[in-house]
Design an enzyme around this catalytic site. Structure first.
Site, PDB file in Angstrom:
ATOM      1  N   THR A   1       4.645  45.142  -9.641  1.00  0.00           N
ATOM      2  CA  THR A   1       5.093  44.118  -8.707  1.00  0.00           C
ATOM      3  C   THR A   1       4.905  42.764  -9.349  1.00  0.00           C
ATOM      4  O   THR A   1       3.965  42.586 -10.109  1.00  0.00           O
ATOM      5  CB  THR A   1       4.174  44.194  -7.464  1.00  0.00           C
ATOM      6  OG1 THR A   1       4.462  45.409  -6.801  1.00  0.00           O
ATOM      7  CG2 THR A   1       4.359  43.030  -6.534  1.00  0.00           C
TER       8      THR A   1
ATOM      9  N   ARG B   1       8.308  54.270   3.447  1.00  0.00           N
ATOM     10  CA  ARG B   1       6.989  53.879   2.931  1.00  0.00           C
ATOM     11  C   ARG B   1       6.990  52.389   2.564  1.00  0.00           C
ATOM     12  O   ARG B   1       7.898  51.889   1.915  1.00  0.00           O
ATOM     13  CB  ARG B   1       6.640  54.728   1.702  1.00  0.00           C
ATOM     14  CG  ARG B   1       5.279  54.414   1.088  1.00  0.00           C
ATOM     15  CD  ARG B   1       5.359  53.424  -0.061  1.00  0.00           C
ATOM     16  NE  ARG B   1       4.055  53.155  -0.662  1.00  0.00           N
ATOM     17  CZ  ARG B   1       3.828  52.199  -1.536  1.00  0.00           C
ATOM     18  NH1 ARG B   1       4.798  51.398  -1.919  1.00  0.00           N
ATOM     19  NH2 ARG B   1       2.627  52.011  -2.035  1.00  0.00           N
ATOM     20  N   VAL B   2       5.963  51.690   3.013  1.00  0.00           N
ATOM     21  CA  VAL B   2       5.799  50.287   2.658  1.00  0.00           C
ATOM     22  C   VAL B   2       4.402  50.136   2.058  1.00  0.00           C
ATOM     23  O   VAL B   2       3.433  50.665   2.599  1.00  0.00           O
ATOM     24  CB  VAL B   2       5.954  49.375   3.907  1.00  0.00           C
ATOM     25  CG1 VAL B   2       5.558  47.947   3.585  1.00  0.00           C
ATOM     26  CG2 VAL B   2       7.392  49.420   4.419  1.00  0.00           C
ATOM     27  N   GLY B   3       4.313  49.417   0.966  1.00  0.00           N
ATOM     28  CA  GLY B   3       3.010  49.219   0.319  1.00  0.00           C
ATOM     29  C   GLY B   3       2.356  47.916   0.737  1.00  0.00           C
ATOM     30  O   GLY B   3       2.615  47.380   1.820  1.00  0.00           O
ATOM     31  N   ASP B   4       1.516  47.403  -0.126  1.00  0.00           N
ATOM     32  CA  ASP B   4       0.753  46.190   0.180  1.00  0.00           C
ATOM     33  C   ASP B   4       1.561  44.909  -0.017  1.00  0.00           C
ATOM     34  O   ASP B   4       1.247  43.881   0.595  1.00  0.00           O
ATOM     35  CB  ASP B   4      -0.473  46.115  -0.740  1.00  0.00           C
ATOM     36  CG  ASP B   4      -0.063  46.110  -2.212  1.00  0.00           C
ATOM     37  OD1 ASP B   4       0.862  46.868  -2.575  1.00  0.00           O
ATOM     38  OD2 ASP B   4      -0.646  45.343  -2.995  1.00  0.00           O
TER      39      ASP B   4
ATOM     40  N   THR C   1      -1.394  44.127  -7.511  1.00  0.00           N
ATOM     41  CA  THR C   1      -0.391  45.047  -8.024  1.00  0.00           C
ATOM     42  C   THR C   1      -1.045  46.414  -8.173  1.00  0.00           C
ATOM     43  O   THR C   1      -2.256  46.503  -8.309  1.00  0.00           O
ATOM     44  CB  THR C   1       0.180  44.525  -9.366  1.00  0.00           C
ATOM     45  OG1 THR C   1       1.167  45.435  -9.841  1.00  0.00           O
ATOM     46  CG2 THR C   1      -0.892  44.364 -10.408  1.00  0.00           C
ATOM     47  N   GLY C   2      -0.230  47.456  -8.124  1.00  0.00           N
ATOM     48  CA  GLY C   2      -0.786  48.803  -8.230  1.00  0.00           C
ATOM     49  C   GLY C   2      -0.590  49.580  -6.942  1.00  0.00           C
ATOM     50  O   GLY C   2       0.331  49.285  -6.171  1.00  0.00           O
TER      51      GLY C   2
ATOM     52  N   GLY D   1      -0.496  50.363  -3.554  1.00  0.00           N
ATOM     53  CA  GLY D   1      -0.619  49.517  -2.373  1.00  0.00           C
ATOM     54  C   GLY D   1      -1.504  50.087  -1.290  1.00  0.00           C
ATOM     55  O   GLY D   1      -2.164  49.343  -0.556  1.00  0.00           O
TER      56      GLY D   1
HETATM   57  C1  SD4 Z   1       3.299  48.964  -3.794  1.00  0.00           C
HETATM   58  N1  SD4 Z   1       1.844  47.410  -4.886  1.00  0.00           N
HETATM   59  O1  SD4 Z   1       4.377  49.120  -3.251  1.00  0.00           O
HETATM   60  C2  SD4 Z   1       3.182  47.902  -4.852  1.00  0.00           C
HETATM   61  C3  SD4 Z   1       3.673  48.453  -6.123  1.00  0.00           C
HETATM   62  C4  SD4 Z   1       3.121  47.778  -7.326  1.00  0.00           C
HETATM   63  O2  SD4 Z   1       2.575  47.570  -9.443  1.00  0.00           O
HETATM   64  O3  SD4 Z   1       2.492  46.847  -7.342  1.00  0.00           O
HETATM   65  N2  SD4 Z   1       3.195  48.171  -8.453  1.00  0.00           N
HETATM   66  O4  SD4 Z   1       2.329  49.670  -3.546  1.00  0.00           O
END
Ligand code: SD4
Length: 337
Positions: free
Chosen positions: A197, A225-228, A248-249, A251
């Site tokens: 991200t 699905r929704v992340g952070d 990032t990562g 979520g």
């Molecule tokens: C998520 N945090 O949708 C985001 C994806 C992401 O590095 O950051 N990737 O979970």
């Protein structure tokens, strides 16, 4: 306003870092503020920062800088993790998440938005033109179209190809640690990354902070699905008295710890940006030690003085920094494992 207690804590922390008595630091430290400054996640942050710098170097506002900056990553068709060209969900729909926050505590967000190439600009209009913070799915699309955004197909041939490759096995095991060499056997078809991200934080010439975060989320995620990344407090948080943070990562783990809000609150208590990010990463490990070993989460933070830092679970996390002195700095983030 900073309390006296917090001021003392901050001075002590600074003093410890310098290895001198706190009272000496209090008496002699000059308050040097680095501004303007913009920082953002991953290697593609370098190009994004340069667009933000065009705004900041002309005494522009941090909120305009972060919007212009992350739009560069959203437009990059070689980037399969942000904006147009992002990998789709497991049913083949490209769904985008983004949020933005300014120095007044105003914020806007869109989640699971389809067919619009610049979700960050839609998020900004949610902030400025609606009484709400977040619009999702169909409603977010309807709002974007009403605001004059163009409806387009975001699934480009290379991403469609990667999705079709993935469909052959359809292993629904979200992996988010593939920049780490020990996990390279889990790379996606074509050696592509399945996440990354862009989170960006800027401090402008007037000393005001803003942030933006935008992503296509986890590749081949479940529909809906929704992340952070679009969640204020999780993927992004800015408090103009203190600083800002982004993540990032994976979520899900960031949401569980309300990660970016946590980093900002730790900075309020006197932690440096790096120490705050490290504590937030350690909170994830404490809650889910087994999962934490296998996944990537990185935090990036900038405080009101223009100091910055990051921490990640795994190696491989990078971030870009742009100031008057250095326009294209890329830094390897520190990590636990
Ligand atoms: C998520 N945090 O949708 C985001 C994806 C992401 O590095 O950051 N990737 O979970």
């Amino acid at each position: 306003m900073r309390s006296r207690r917090n001021f003392i804590k901050q001075s002590i922390f600074g003093a410890a870092a310098l290895g001198v008595a706190p009272s000496l630091v209090q008496a002699s430290t000059k308050r040097v503020v680095t501004k303007p400054i913009v920082i953002s996640t991953w290697d593609f942050g370098v190009a994004a920062n340069q667009a933000a710098w065009k705004v900041l170097s002309k005494n522009g506002k941090a909120i305009d800088a972060v919007e212009q900056g992350v739009r560069v990553a959203e437009s990059d068709l070689d980037n399969p993790t942000v904006g147009k060209g992002g990998y789709p969900d497991r049913d083949g729909h490209v769904t985008l998440d983004a949020c933005i926050m300014d120095d007044q505590g105003n914020c806007g967000s869109v989640a699971a938005l389809e067919h619009i190439a610049h979700p960050i600009s839609v998020a900004r209009l949610v902030m400025e033109k609606t009484p709400h913070v977040m619009l999702v799915g169909e409603g977010a699309l309807q709002f974007a179209l009403e605001q004059g955004f163009e409806q387009e197909n975001l699934l480009i041939p290379s991403s469609e190809k990667a999705w079709k490759e993935w469909l052959k096995e359809k292993k629904y095991k979200p992996i988010m640690n593939i920049e780490n060499k020990s996990f390279q056997t889990e790379r996606l078809p074509g050696n592509q990354y399945n996440h990354d991200t862009i989170g960006m934080l800027a401090l402008d010439a007037d000393g005001n902070l803003s942030g933006a975060c935008t992503t296509s989320g986890m590749a081949f995620k479940m529909r809906g699905r929704v992340g952070d990344s679009p969640i204020i407090g999780a993927g992004l948080y800015v408090d103009n008295e203190v600083g800002g943070a982004t993540s990032t990562g994976v979520g899900e783990e960031v949401i569980r710890t309300v990660g970016s809000f946590l980093v900002v609150e730790l900075m309020r208590q006197g932690y440096s940006p790096e120490a705050a990010c490290k504590e937030a990463v350690e909170r994830i490990i404490k809650k889910k030690p087994a999962i934490a070993k296998e996944i990537q989460v990185g935090f990036l933070a900038l405080n009101k003085k223009g100091e910055y830092g990051s921490y990640a679970l795994q190696s491989g996390f990078t971030y870009a920094v742009c100031t008057k002195e250095k326009q294209d700095l890329l830094i390897k983030g520190k990590h636990i494992y």
